[in-house]
Design a protein around this motif. Structure first.
Motif, short mmCIF file in Angstrom:
data_model
loop_
_atom_site.label_atom_id
_atom_site.label_comp_id
_atom_site.label_asym_id
_atom_site.label_seq_id
_atom_site.Cartn_x
_atom_site.Cartn_y
_atom_site.Cartn_z
N GLU A 1 0.82 -1.21 0.00
CA GLU A 1 0.00 0.00 0.00
C GLU A 1 0.86 1.27 0.00
O GLU A 1 0.53 2.25 -0.66
N GLN A 2 1.99 1.18 0.72
CA GLN A 2 2.91 2.34 0.70
C GLN A 2 3.40 2.60 -0.73
O GLN A 2 3.43 3.74 -1.18
N GLN B 1 1.87 1.73 -3.50
CA GLN B 1 0.72 2.22 -4.27
C GLN B 1 0.51 3.71 -4.05
O GLN B 1 0.28 4.46 -4.99
N ARG B 2 0.59 4.14 -2.78
CA ARG B 2 0.33 5.54 -2.44
C ARG B 2 1.49 6.44 -2.82
O ARG B 2 1.36 7.64 -2.90
N ASP C 1 4.30 6.59 -0.99
CA ASP C 1 5.06 7.07 0.16
C ASP C 1 5.97 5.99 0.76
O ASP C 1 6.35 6.07 1.93
#
Ligand code: ARG
Length: 435
Positions: free
Chosen positions: A391-392, A394-395, A397
């Motif tokens: 998810e990091q 994907q985002r 960050d």
């Protein structure tokens, strides 16, 4: 009168002669030393079974030693009109000694003579290849140790995947060569059997002592069945070809990597300017021609087993003249392999490796698995940790911790190069290099 051993009073047509002899006068020079060695063992054995008198043996032996010395001095030639090395040696003996020279061919044929020459030659040739492999192997292990902490990207699907290192990369080719050595050893073991005494391929009515020639020539054992001995013409060469092709595949693969790592988009390795090549139009070019030629030569060498298989496919049992053409294919191939192994060693002596490659942000994602594993070690279940880092990414960050801590056997932090070196030492022992 023609000089053929089989001359029966008529002259063979010149065109036929040229066509059938082909490159043999040149290629057979490499067999000459072994031909004499085979003849020496054969006549010692003939004397032991009463087919030569000891007075004859004592004149024949020094005459053969003289021919051997001529060969060692590089002065031996196969004359025009003489078919092959076997004929040349016998004609030289007869010219010098008269009728005694004509006696040495009892109980043998050129078919088992060329077989024994080839087996002796190939044993040495395989050792020559092994020595070249071992030299390159030592260079690779040395570089692997030297650059064990230099990280580089590892790829799958040619996409950046996980951290790798120059320690792993150099060491990988070193260990891969030890596997190819198994094929070299297999070829050596197949070559290391004595075909002498199979004569034209079906034995002889003389009570030949094949154990004696086996011992004199330092073979492991006789190739027992005389038909099997003749069948080993082709089989031995094909085994050697498989070993050469395997080594060529490993070396060609390495050459491809170097071409890619030298590409400015990667920029992982460099060579001093004088080892690169230029362009006639683009003044900035420093090209990896050496490794491209190496890749090409190694790719060609991989056709060797196929070439020999096609040449010998479905031949009738027993000797067939087609077999002669294997020399044309195999002899230059082993030279080419050795040349490329030596060139690779020379080039790697001068390779310059880049440090801090992974600091470039384009490799940031290479550390995702490290970070997932770090979370797992902190107690997060693997699937949750995977999702968290995913998810990091994907985002946008995700920020890598850049810690690489691989400690298990064979990994970046534990290359096991000493164990790999043992594999090679063991292989060299089995090749009987010191004998
Ligand atoms: N040049 C030949 C070869 O390499 C030598 C054996 C010739 N034997 C024969 N039967 N013509 O096969």
């Amino acid at each position: 009168m023609g000089k053929q051993l089989w001359n029966k009073g008529f002259e063979p047509d010149q065109m036929i002669e040229r066509y059938t002899v082909g490159a043999d006068r040149e290629l057979d020079l490499r067999l000459a030393r072994y031909d004499v060695q085979g003849s020496i063992a054969h006549i010692r054995m003939l004397e032991s079974i009463g087919l030569l008198k000891s007075e004859e043996l004592v004149v024949l032996l020094p005459a053969l030693e003289d021919i051997a010395a001529t060969i060692d001095r590089g002065e031996f030639v196969i004359e025009d009109g003489v078919e092959d090395v076997h004929s040349q040696v016998e004609l030289m003996l007869t010219a010098r000694l008269g009728d005694v020279g004509k006696k040495i061919h009892s109980g043998r044929s050129r078919n088992d003579q060329v077989l024994v020459d080839l087996k002796l030659f190939l044993r040495d040739e395989l050792k020559r290849i092994a020595v070249a492999v071992e030299r390159l192997f030592s260079r690779l292990i040395e570089l692997s140790d030297k650059y064990k902490d230099y990280l580089m990207p590892g790829y799958t699907h040619l996409q950046v995947a996980m951290p790798s290192s120059f320690g792993l990369w150099f060491g990988a080719y070193a260990e891969s060569f030890t596997d190819d050595m198994e094929l070299l050893i297999a070829a050596y073991n197949i070559a290391n059997q004595n075909p002498l005494g199979s004569a034209a391929g079906y034995g002889s009515s003389f009570p030949l002592n094949r154990e004696m020639t086996t011992e004199l020539l330092g073979f492991e054992r006789p190739h027992y069945n005389v038909v099997a001995a003749q069948m080993s013409r082709g089989k031995t060469e094909r085994a050697v070809a498989v070993a050469i092709a395997a080594l060529a595949s490993t070396l060609g693969h390495m050459a491809m990597d170097v071409c890619m790592w030298m590409c400015s988009n990667f920029g992982f390795v460099r060579f001093p300017d004088n080892l690169t090549t230029g362009s006639s139009i683009m003044p900035h070019k420093k090209n990896p021609d050496v490794f491209e030629i190496m890749r090409g030569k190694c790719n060609r060498l991989q056709s060797l087993p196929n070439e020999l298989a096609l040449l010998t496919a479905n031949l009738p049992l027993g000797y067939n003249r087609d077999l002669q053409l294997m020399k044309d294919i195999l002899f230059p191939a082993s030279d080419q392999l050795i040349e490329s192994l030596e060139m690779a060693d020379f080039m790697l002596e001068h390779i310059e490796v880049n440090d801090h490659i992974l600091n470039d942000p384009k490799y940031d994602y290479i550390f995702t698995v490290e970070d997932v594993n770090r979370l797992v070690l902190e107690g997060v279940p693997f699937r949750d940790a995977y999702r968290q880092v995913g998810e990091q990414v994907q985002r946008g960050d995700y920020s890598p911790s850049r810690n690489v801590n691989h400690t298990h056997l064979g990994s970046i932090g534990n290359l096991a190069n000493d164990r790999i070196a043992e594999k090679m030492q063991n292989a060299m022992r089995r090749m009987k290099i010191d004998e």
